[in-house]
Motif scaffolding. Structure first.
Motif, PDB file in Angstrom:
ATOM      1  N   ASP A  94       8.027 -11.909   0.558  1.00 21.05           N
ATOM      2  CA  ASP A  94       6.686 -12.360   0.942  1.00 21.05           C
ATOM      3  C   ASP A  94       6.266 -11.751   2.278  1.00 21.05           C
ATOM      4  O   ASP A  94       5.098 -11.369   2.456  1.00 21.05           O
ATOM      5  CB  ASP A  94       6.655 -13.884   1.044  1.00 21.05           C
ATOM      6  CG  ASP A  94       6.792 -14.553  -0.320  1.00 21.05           C
ATOM      7  OD1 ASP A  94       6.558 -13.869  -1.332  1.00 21.05           O
ATOM      8  OD2 ASP A  94       7.129 -15.754  -0.355  1.00 21.05           O
ATOM      9  N   LEU A  95       7.206 -11.637   3.206  1.00 16.78           N
ATOM     10  CA  LEU A  95       6.885 -11.053   4.508  1.00 16.78           C
ATOM     11  C   LEU A  95       6.561  -9.566   4.364  1.00 16.78           C
ATOM     12  O   LEU A  95       5.609  -9.058   4.987  1.00 16.78           O
ATOM     13  CB  LEU A  95       8.056 -11.251   5.473  1.00 16.78           C
ATOM     14  CG  LEU A  95       7.881 -10.672   6.878  1.00 16.78           C
ATOM     15  CD1 LEU A  95       6.660 -11.269   7.555  1.00 16.78           C
ATOM     16  CD2 LEU A  95       9.131 -10.892   7.709  1.00 16.78           C
ATOM     17  N   ALA A  96       7.329  -8.869   3.521  1.00 10.39           N
ATOM     18  CA  ALA A  96       7.053  -7.447   3.302  1.00 10.39           C
ATOM     19  C   ALA A  96       5.676  -7.244   2.673  1.00 10.39           C
ATOM     20  O   ALA A  96       4.925  -6.330   3.054  1.00 10.39           O
ATOM     21  CB  ALA A  96       8.145  -6.842   2.408  1.00 10.39           C
ATOM     22  N   ARG A  97       5.318  -8.102   1.722  1.00 11.26           N
ATOM     23  CA  ARG A  97       4.003  -8.002   1.091  1.00 11.26           C
ATOM     24  C   ARG A  97       2.889  -8.300   2.102  1.00 11.26           C
ATOM     25  O   ARG A  97       1.845  -7.624   2.126  1.00 11.26           O
ATOM     26  CB  ARG A  97       3.924  -8.970  -0.077  1.00 11.26           C
ATOM     27  CG  ARG A  97       2.586  -8.912  -0.837  1.00 11.26           C
ATOM     28  CD  ARG A  97       2.619  -9.799  -2.050  1.00 11.26           C
ATOM     29  NE  ARG A  97       2.875 -11.197  -1.659  1.00 11.26           N
ATOM     30  CZ  ARG A  97       3.034 -12.179  -2.549  1.00 11.26           C
ATOM     31  NH1 ARG A  97       2.992 -11.916  -3.848  1.00 11.26           N
ATOM     32  NH2 ARG A  97       3.260 -13.399  -2.132  1.00 11.26           N
ATOM     33  N   ALA A  98       3.108  -9.308   2.965  1.00 11.91           N
ATOM     34  CA  ALA A  98       2.107  -9.646   3.974  1.00 11.91           C
ATOM     35  C   ALA A  98       1.931  -8.510   4.975  1.00 11.91           C
ATOM     36  O   ALA A  98       0.809  -8.203   5.394  1.00 11.91           O
ATOM     37  CB  ALA A  98       2.512 -10.933   4.687  1.00 11.91           C
ATOM     38  N   ARG A  99       3.012  -7.862   5.342  1.00  8.76           N
ATOM     39  CA  ARG A  99       2.911  -6.732   6.268  1.00  8.76           C
ATOM     40  C   ARG A  99       2.186  -5.548   5.624  1.00  8.76           C
ATOM     41  O   ARG A  99       1.420  -4.848   6.291  1.00  8.76           O
ATOM     42  CB  ARG A  99       4.306  -6.320   6.739  1.00  8.76           C
ATOM     43  CG  ARG A  99       4.924  -7.312   7.736  1.00  8.76           C
ATOM     44  CD  ARG A  99       6.348  -6.952   8.081  1.00  8.76           C
ATOM     45  NE  ARG A  99       6.868  -7.847   9.119  1.00  8.76           N
ATOM     46  CZ  ARG A  99       8.145  -7.864   9.498  1.00  8.76           C
ATOM     47  NH1 ARG A  99       9.035  -7.046   8.909  1.00  8.76           N
ATOM     48  NH2 ARG A  99       8.529  -8.698  10.448  1.00  8.76           N
ATOM     49  N   ALA A 100       2.440  -5.337   4.340  1.00  4.75           N
ATOM     50  CA  ALA A 100       1.715  -4.272   3.636  1.00  4.75           C
ATOM     51  C   ALA A 100       0.228  -4.580   3.586  1.00  4.75           C
ATOM     52  O   ALA A 100      -0.627  -3.695   3.754  1.00  4.75           O
ATOM     53  CB  ALA A 100       2.282  -4.099   2.231  1.00  4.75           C
ATOM     54  N   GLY A 101      -0.097  -5.851   3.346  1.00  5.47           N
ATOM     55  CA  GLY A 101      -1.501  -6.254   3.347  1.00  5.47           C
ATOM     56  C   GLY A 101      -2.142  -6.070   4.715  1.00  5.47           C
ATOM     57  O   GLY A 101      -3.325  -5.716   4.814  1.00  5.47           O
ATOM     58  N   LEU A 102      -1.350  -6.262   5.775  1.00  7.61           N
ATOM     59  CA  LEU A 102      -1.874  -6.054   7.127  1.00  7.61           C
ATOM     60  C   LEU A 102      -2.175  -4.578   7.376  1.00  7.61           C
ATOM     61  O   LEU A 102      -3.220  -4.232   7.962  1.00  7.61           O
ATOM     62  CB  LEU A 102      -0.864  -6.574   8.148  1.00  7.61           C
ATOM     63  CG  LEU A 102      -1.228  -6.401   9.628  1.00  7.61           C
ATOM     64  CD1 LEU A 102      -2.524  -7.125   9.944  1.00  7.61           C
ATOM     65  CD2 LEU A 102      -0.096  -6.887  10.525  1.00  7.61           C
ATOM     66  N   VAL A 103      -1.288  -3.702   6.910  1.00  3.88           N
ATOM     67  CA  VAL A 103      -1.528  -2.257   7.051  1.00  3.88           C
ATOM     68  C   VAL A 103      -2.792  -1.851   6.303  1.00  3.88           C
ATOM     69  O   VAL A 103      -3.627  -1.078   6.802  1.00  3.88           O
ATOM     70  CB  VAL A 103      -0.307  -1.465   6.541  1.00  3.88           C
ATOM     71  CG1 VAL A 103      -0.618   0.034   6.513  1.00  3.88           C
ATOM     72  CG2 VAL A 103       0.909  -1.728   7.426  1.00  3.88           C
ATOM     73  N   GLU A 104      -2.951  -2.404   5.093  1.00  5.70           N
ATOM     74  CA  GLU A 104      -4.140  -2.109   4.293  1.00  5.70           C
ATOM     75  C   GLU A 104      -5.406  -2.607   4.989  1.00  5.70           C
ATOM     76  O   GLU A 104      -6.431  -1.902   5.044  1.00  5.70           O
ATOM     77  CB  GLU A 104      -3.999  -2.746   2.924  1.00  5.70           C
ATOM     78  CG  GLU A 104      -5.187  -2.473   1.996  1.00  5.70           C
ATOM     79  CD  GLU A 104      -5.039  -3.157   0.654  1.00  5.70           C
ATOM     80  OE1 GLU A 104      -5.913  -2.978  -0.210  1.00  5.70           O
ATOM     81  OE2 GLU A 104      -4.040  -3.891   0.477  1.00  5.70           O
ATOM     82  N   ALA A 105      -5.360  -3.815   5.546  1.00  5.01           N
ATOM     83  CA  ALA A 105      -6.524  -4.380   6.226  1.00  5.01           C
ATOM     84  C   ALA A 105      -6.905  -3.554   7.446  1.00  5.01           C
ATOM     85  O   ALA A 105      -8.099  -3.360   7.732  1.00  5.01           O
ATOM     86  CB  ALA A 105      -6.239  -5.826   6.614  1.00  5.01           C
ATOM     87  N   ARG A 106      -5.913  -3.065   8.159  1.00  6.29           N
ATOM     88  CA  ARG A 106      -6.208  -2.243   9.334  1.00  6.29           C
ATOM     89  C   ARG A 106      -6.857  -0.915   8.923  1.00  6.29           C
ATOM     90  O   ARG A 106      -7.783  -0.426   9.588  1.00  6.29           O
ATOM     91  CB  ARG A 106      -4.915  -1.977  10.114  1.00  6.29           C
ATOM     92  CG  ARG A 106      -4.427  -3.185  10.919  1.00  6.29           C
ATOM     93  CD  ARG A 106      -3.070  -2.936  11.521  1.00  6.29           C
ATOM     94  NE  ARG A 106      -2.641  -4.075  12.342  1.00  6.29           N
ATOM     95  CZ  ARG A 106      -1.408  -4.210  12.817  1.00  6.29           C
ATOM     96  NH1 ARG A 106      -0.467  -3.278  12.549  1.00  6.29           N
ATOM     97  NH2 ARG A 106      -1.105  -5.258  13.558  1.00  6.29           N
ATOM     98  N   ALA A 107      -6.373  -0.338   7.812  1.00  4.95           N
ATOM     99  CA  ALA A 107      -6.955   0.919   7.335  1.00  4.95           C
ATOM    100  C   ALA A 107      -8.400   0.714   6.878  1.00  4.95           C
ATOM    101  O   ALA A 107      -9.285   1.532   7.163  1.00  4.95           O
ATOM    102  CB  ALA A 107      -6.100   1.473   6.191  1.00  4.95           C
ATOM    103  N   ILE A 108      -8.654  -0.381   6.169  1.00  2.00           N
ATOM    104  CA  ILE A 108     -10.020  -0.674   5.722  1.00  2.00           C
ATOM    105  C   ILE A 108     -10.941  -0.899   6.910  1.00  2.00           C
ATOM    106  O   ILE A 108     -12.090  -0.429   6.935  1.00  2.00           O
ATOM    107  CB  ILE A 108     -10.009  -1.898   4.785  1.00  2.00           C
ATOM    108  CG1 ILE A 108      -9.276  -1.565   3.482  1.00  2.00           C
ATOM    109  CG2 ILE A 108     -11.415  -2.373   4.489  1.00  2.00           C
ATOM    110  CD1 ILE A 108      -9.088  -2.749   2.560  1.00  2.00           C
ATOM    111  N   LEU A 109     -10.426  -1.605   7.930  1.00  2.00           N
ATOM    112  CA  LEU A 109     -11.244  -1.842   9.128  1.00  2.00           C
ATOM    113  C   LEU A 109     -11.561  -0.528   9.842  1.00  2.00           C
ATOM    114  O   LEU A 109     -12.706  -0.317  10.288  1.00  2.00           O
ATOM    115  CB  LEU A 109     -10.518  -2.793  10.075  1.00  2.00           C
ATOM    116  CG  LEU A 109     -11.211  -3.058  11.415  1.00  2.00           C
ATOM    117  CD1 LEU A 109     -12.576  -3.689  11.192  1.00  2.00           C
ATOM    118  CD2 LEU A 109     -10.342  -3.925  12.312  1.00  2.00           C
TER     119      LEU A 109
END
Length: 319
Positions: free
Chosen positions: A105-120
């Motif tokens: 779950d932590l790995a998935r959340a970190r991947a989602g954070l990387v994606e959110a930063r790229a979208i931003l």
């Protein structure tokens, strides 16, 4: 003629036997010799009290924060341990399986954070590109508004992704804490006094009449002395004190004052049972001594005499 002689003889014999029985039954029983002579005070004026030997750290009843099946006991009676040393282990299979899930779950959340930063970052770039075009009337107001809204949404998604990472990290830490609690460790440096749990048994939380383990720091030993409340006013913590081994007065040791518990409590140490109480109330005084100077064990009773100067007669024999 023979019957006439027999009856008087039987009557006299019965009378003599009854007299002998009565006389012999009224004889005082011999006083049994004492198994060991009681200790006598070396001081002219003194306070006498019963003392019970305990660890310097008190006798620590080891418990567990979580209930579970004991899988391994890592120590034996008499082992010397340091604070933090594992004492026994509880079944951790469920917690370890949960740990794998939490890490994923932590790995998935970190991947989602990387994606959110790229979208931003992409939204910020598009928003910056549209600003000069707006001045030249090369784009419509609707397009500018759409890109600004996209930027706001991207920032909100980044905040959500960061919160998801913190949550996943907290859940992982909680599972790791559970795993750590399934390892019961020594709370102080000391010696294992009792082991009352075995692999395969179920260890329960809460107060137990028989502790799972008993631990204590025996360097030095303490003796807890009960001083009757009627003698408390005569007690001076700086006075000399000596303890005699119960059962053999040839073994004695000079005591060093440790501390006084300034609260009078019901007496409990008649037999060493921690639940025994009587009407007598006592002041409890702690003395220390080197365990190498006396062959004594934790929980053993001792006769303690404390010197009294200038306060009248002594208090009599040890309790």
């Amino acid at each position: 003629m023979k019957i006439g002689r027999t009856l008087p003889i039987l009557a006299v014999s019965g009378f003599l036997f009854a007299s002998y029985t009565i006389v012999s039954s009224n004889q005082p029983l011999p006083v049994a010799l004492a198994a060991a002579e009681p200790a006598a005070s070396p001081y002219e004026s003194f306070i006498a009290g019963a003392g019970i030997v305990e660890a310097k750290s008190r006798n620590i009843a080891i418990g567990t924060a979580l209930s579970g099946l004991v899988t391994r006991v890592a120590v034996e009676v008499g082992d010397k341990v340091k604070a933090g040393t594992p004492l026994f282990y509880l079944d951790d299979r469920e917690a370890r399986a949960e740990l794998v899930t939490r890490k994923a779950d932590l790995a998935r959340a970190r991947a989602g954070l990387v994606e959110a930063r790229a979208i931003l970052k992409d939204s910020e770039s598009l928003s910056k590109l549209v600003e000069p075009l707006l001045k030249q009337r090369a784009v419509s107001d609707e397009e500018v508004l759409r890109r600004h809204n996209t930027l706001r949404i991207s920032k909100a998604r980044l905040s959500s992704a960061e919160a998801a990472v913190r949550q996943a990290d907290a859940l992982l830490a909680s599972t790791q804490t559970t795993l750590d609690l399934l390892i019961v460790r020594a709370s102080v440096d000391g010696e294992v006094l009792q082991v009352n749990v075995r692999p395969g048994e179920f260890a329960q939380t809460g107060f137990l009449a028989t502790p799972l383990m008993l631990l204590g720091n025996l360097d030095p030993l303490h003796v807890r002395v009960d001083i009757d409340e009627n003698d408390a006013w005569r007690f001076d913590r700086h006075s000399r004190a000596v303890a005699y081994l119960r059962g053999n007065r040839d073994f004695s040791v000079e005591l060093t004052p440790a501390y006084v518990e300034p609260y009078v409590v019901p007496k409990r140490s008649l037999t060493g049972d921690s639940t025994e109480q009587v009407d007598t109330r006592v002041l409890q005084v702690l003395y220390s001594f080197d365990r190498e100077k006396l062959p004594v064990y934790v929980g053993q009773l001792m006769d303690v005499f404390i010197e009294v100067q200038g306060h009248g007669d002594n208090s009599g024999p040890a309790i």
